[in-house]
Every structure is written in C-alpha cells, then in structure tokens.
Scaffold this motif. Structure first.
Motif, PDB file in Angstrom:
ATOM      1  N   TYR A  20       0.840  -1.188   0.000  1.00 22.09           N
ATOM      2  CA  TYR A  20       0.000   0.000   0.000  1.00 22.09           C
ATOM      3  C   TYR A  20       0.877   1.240   0.000  1.00 22.09           C
ATOM      4  O   TYR A  20       1.980   1.235   0.540  1.00 22.09           O
ATOM      5  N   GLY A  32       1.004   5.601   0.778  1.00 17.53           N
ATOM      6  CA  GLY A  32       0.404   6.655   1.585  1.00 17.53           C
ATOM      7  C   GLY A  32       1.143   7.948   1.327  1.00 17.53           C
ATOM      8  O   GLY A  32       2.314   7.924   0.946  1.00 17.53           O
ATOM      9  N   ARG A  53      -2.860   1.949   6.249  1.00 11.55           N
ATOM     10  CA  ARG A  53      -3.629   1.331   5.152  1.00 11.55           C
ATOM     11  C   ARG A  53      -3.271  -0.147   5.020  1.00 11.55           C
ATOM     12  O   ARG A  53      -4.145  -0.991   4.851  1.00 11.55           O
ATOM     13  N   CYS A  54      -1.985  -0.443   5.077  1.00  8.16           N
ATOM     14  CA  CYS A  54      -1.536  -1.836   4.926  1.00  8.16           C
ATOM     15  C   CYS A  54      -2.037  -2.701   6.080  1.00  8.16           C
ATOM     16  O   CYS A  54      -2.570  -3.795   5.862  1.00  8.16           O
ATOM     17  N   LYS A 100      -4.564  -2.340   7.921  1.00 10.19           N
ATOM     18  CA  LYS A 100      -6.026  -2.512   7.939  1.00 10.19           C
ATOM     19  C   LYS A 100      -6.462  -3.691   7.077  1.00 10.19           C
ATOM     20  O   LYS A 100      -7.588  -4.158   7.196  1.00 10.19           O
TER      21      LYS A 100
END
Length: 127
Positions: A79, A81, A96-97, A99
């Motif tokens: 991911y 960001g 993000r990763c 999650k």
C-alpha cells in the motif's frame, strides 16, 4: 505587502514511486515534470520483472511511502500513503496496509520519498 507569484509548472519538482504487489519498488525525486517522473518509475519498475507496477506521482512538497505485509508464504500486499512530511506519509501507508485483515499486522515500511528530495523522518532513508 507583496505576494509572490505562484510557481509555474516549469519550476515545480515532482517525485514518483512505482511498486509491485511483492513490495519491489523504484522511486525518483526532483524531476522537472509529472509525466517524466511517472514514465521513469514505470519503465524501471517494469524492467524488474516482478509483476504489475502501480505508480504514484506527487509534487515536490508532498512525500510518499510504501509499506508491505505478508499474506501467505508466497504473497504480499503493498500500500502507498502520502502526506506533507515523511512521517505522515509513513503513518498513512502503514495504517492502510495493516487494515488489510490478511496482512494480520505484519506490514513494514519499504521506502519513503519526497518530491523535492527532503527526508526528515527518523525511519526514512534515501532510496
């Protein structure tokens, strides 16, 4: 009071990162145009032969980070960001990763780059 003119596109710097699902990446910074930055990272990423490349480009004042986590012995997720500081970009990429339920909190920072070449994060290293 005077107001400085906004910089033209000719004076802006850009950065870009291209990455594959396994976390392989190529990054550039201090490039004169967004198109040139994107073309360079896409070409270099494709030359690695590690699968499809996703490219992210950004203006000089913006930083980007990528983080990867293992979802199985053979697979990873990656991911990106972004933010105005390296730390902010790193936090967003890691959040993000992590999650992703399949990554089970295994995500680690891969790289951080700012379009203008600056890095001020304790964990960021020049790519």
């Amino acid at each position: 009071m005077s107001v400085a003119p906004a910089p033209s596109d000719d004076t802006l710097e850009y950065g870009a990162i291209a990455f594959t699902p396994d976390g392989s990446f190529f990054a550039v910074w201090k490039i004169g145009s967004r198109l040139e930055a994107e073309e360079k990272v896409r070409a270099e990423c494709a030359d690695m032969g590690r699968g499809d490349c996703e490219a992210v480009s950004f203006r000089g004042e913006v930083c980007a980070a990528i983080a990867s986590g293992r979802v199985s012995k053979q697979r990873k997720v990656t991911y990106s960001g972004g933010g105005l500081t390296p730390r902010e970009a790193e936090r967003v990429a890691l959040d993000r990763c992590n999650k992703n339920r399949r990554a089970r909190g295994s995500c680690q920072l891969r790289t951080t780059v700012c379009g203008d070449g600056r890095l001020d994060s304790a964990t960021a290293k020049a790519p």
